[in-house]
Write a protein that holds these residues in place. Structure first.
Motif, PDB file in Angstrom:
ATOM      1  N   TRP A 203      28.358  16.281 -29.693  1.00  0.00           N
ATOM      2  CA  TRP A 203      26.980  16.016 -30.133  1.00  0.00           C
ATOM      3  C   TRP A 203      26.339  17.236 -30.773  1.00  0.00           C
ATOM      4  N   ALA A 204      26.719  18.412 -30.338  1.00  0.00           N
ATOM      5  CA  ALA A 204      26.206  19.625 -30.984  1.00  0.00           C
ATOM      6  C   ALA A 204      26.713  19.690 -32.419  1.00  0.00           C
ATOM      7  N   ASP A 205      27.969  19.322 -32.624  1.00  0.00           N
ATOM      8  CA  ASP A 205      28.556  19.329 -33.963  1.00  0.00           C
ATOM      9  C   ASP A 205      27.922  18.251 -34.840  1.00  0.00           C
ATOM     10  N   VAL A 206      27.735  17.061 -34.271  1.00  0.00           N
ATOM     11  CA  VAL A 206      27.113  15.960 -35.017  1.00  0.00           C
ATOM     12  C   VAL A 206      25.708  16.346 -35.475  1.00  0.00           C
ATOM     13  N   ALA A 207      24.927  16.938 -34.573  1.00  0.00           N
ATOM     14  CA  ALA A 207      23.561  17.338 -34.912  1.00  0.00           C
ATOM     15  C   ALA A 207      23.562  18.345 -36.061  1.00  0.00           C
ATOM     16  N   ASN A 208      24.500  19.302 -36.015  1.00  0.00           N
ATOM     17  CA  ASN A 208      24.579  20.309 -37.077  1.00  0.00           C
ATOM     18  C   ASN A 208      24.979  19.692 -38.407  1.00  0.00           C
ATOM     19  N   ARG A 209      25.935  18.776 -38.375  1.00  0.00           N
ATOM     20  CA  ARG A 209      26.417  18.156 -39.614  1.00  0.00           C
ATOM     21  C   ARG A 209      25.348  17.274 -40.257  1.00  0.00           C
ATOM     22  N   ILE A 210      24.602  16.544 -39.442  1.00  0.00           N
ATOM     23  CA  ILE A 210      23.552  15.687 -39.980  1.00  0.00           C
ATOM     24  C   ILE A 210      22.476  16.528 -40.661  1.00  0.00           C
ATOM     25  N   LYS A 211      22.165  17.685 -40.080  1.00  0.00           N
ATOM     26  CA  LYS A 211      21.168  18.574 -40.683  1.00  0.00           C
ATOM     27  C   LYS A 211      21.614  19.061 -42.061  1.00  0.00           C
TER      28      LYS A 211
END
Length: 248
Positions: free
Chosen positions: A146-154
């Motif tokens: 989820w940390a990676d997903v949040a960064n990628r979406i940004k």
């Protein structure tokens, strides 16, 4: 989320200084970890308070710290070692964030299944699940996801914070449903194939059956490889080899 950012900073800095090698977890000096945490802080506080705070979040527990790093390195073995373009081409998937997540999700689920098996114990003639190191590493893998997903979406062009949060919520719900579907198919290829068809192709009638079959074969073969990894190696030095979808 703060702890996730700190852990990722530690991972990157340790990697640059040679303390870690890919997914292998090597002992990192506690002094270095403390210094890394201090670099993230914007407030000067006394040493005794720092020690108390780190103990509260688990930094003083060497075993938990190593397990947490293991979870993050395991997750990173997915986006770093998977040939996503090959998955998109072989399975005729669009090159989108959604496709990236579905492929990543499948590999993460395989890791979760293997680590959850670590906590299954035989008591008498029955199998019983007891939360232990496997459960802890499982949670760390999901936290890293989820940390990676949040960064990628940004990083997506023109991403709106409000819309981004809504998308993460929707993806989270889909993720939970996908895990349940895959779990139900662990002992039945037909159920597993249905879960794959639903998740990858939304039950489209135009889906080539060979694509679903390839994914099911990949799951069975990859799971077999993960099952061969000794339990002790899973805790401290996991060596994950991901199979190619084109070879299935």
């Amino acid at each position: 989320m703060l702890r996730s950012r700190i852990v990722f900073q530690v991972l990157r800095q340790c990697g640059r200084k040679g303390y870690f090698d890919n997914a292998r977890v090597i002992t990192c000096p506690r002094k270095y970890l403390i210094n890394c945490y201090r670099e993230q802080s914007t407030v000067t506080i006394e040493e005794s308070y720092v020690k108390k705070f780190m103990k509260a979040v688990g930094w003083m527990d060497k075993e938990r710290t190593r397990l947490k790093l293991t979870g993050f390195f395991l997750y990173e073995s997915v986006p770093e070692r998977i040939d996503y373009q090959q998955w998109f081409e072989v399975l005729e998937l669009p090159d989108t964030f959604a496709s990236w997540f579905i492929v990543t999700e499948l590999h993460v689920w395989l890791l979760l299944v293997r680590y959850m098996a670590q906590d299954v114990q035989i008591i008498g003639e029955k199998k019983k699940y007891l939360k232990g190191d496997g459960h802890f590493v499982r949670n760390c893998i999901i936290e890293a996801l989820w940390a990676d997903v949040a960064n990628r979406i940004k990083l997506l062009e023109g991403a709106n914070p409000t819309i981004a949060r809504k998308q993460v919520t929707e993806i989270s719900e889909q993720f939970q449903a996908a895990l349940v579907g895959y779990d139900e198919g662990l002992n039945d290829d037909r159920v597993l194939a249905a879960a794959v068809w639903r998740r990858f192709y939304s039950l489209s009638e135009d889906t080539p059956p060979k694509h679903v079959e390839k994914i099911v074969h990949f799951i069975r073969h990859q799971m077999s490889l993960l099952d061969r990894i000794p339990s002790d190696d899973l805790k401290w030095k996991p060596q994950i080899t991901w199979l190619s979808i084109s070879d299935q």
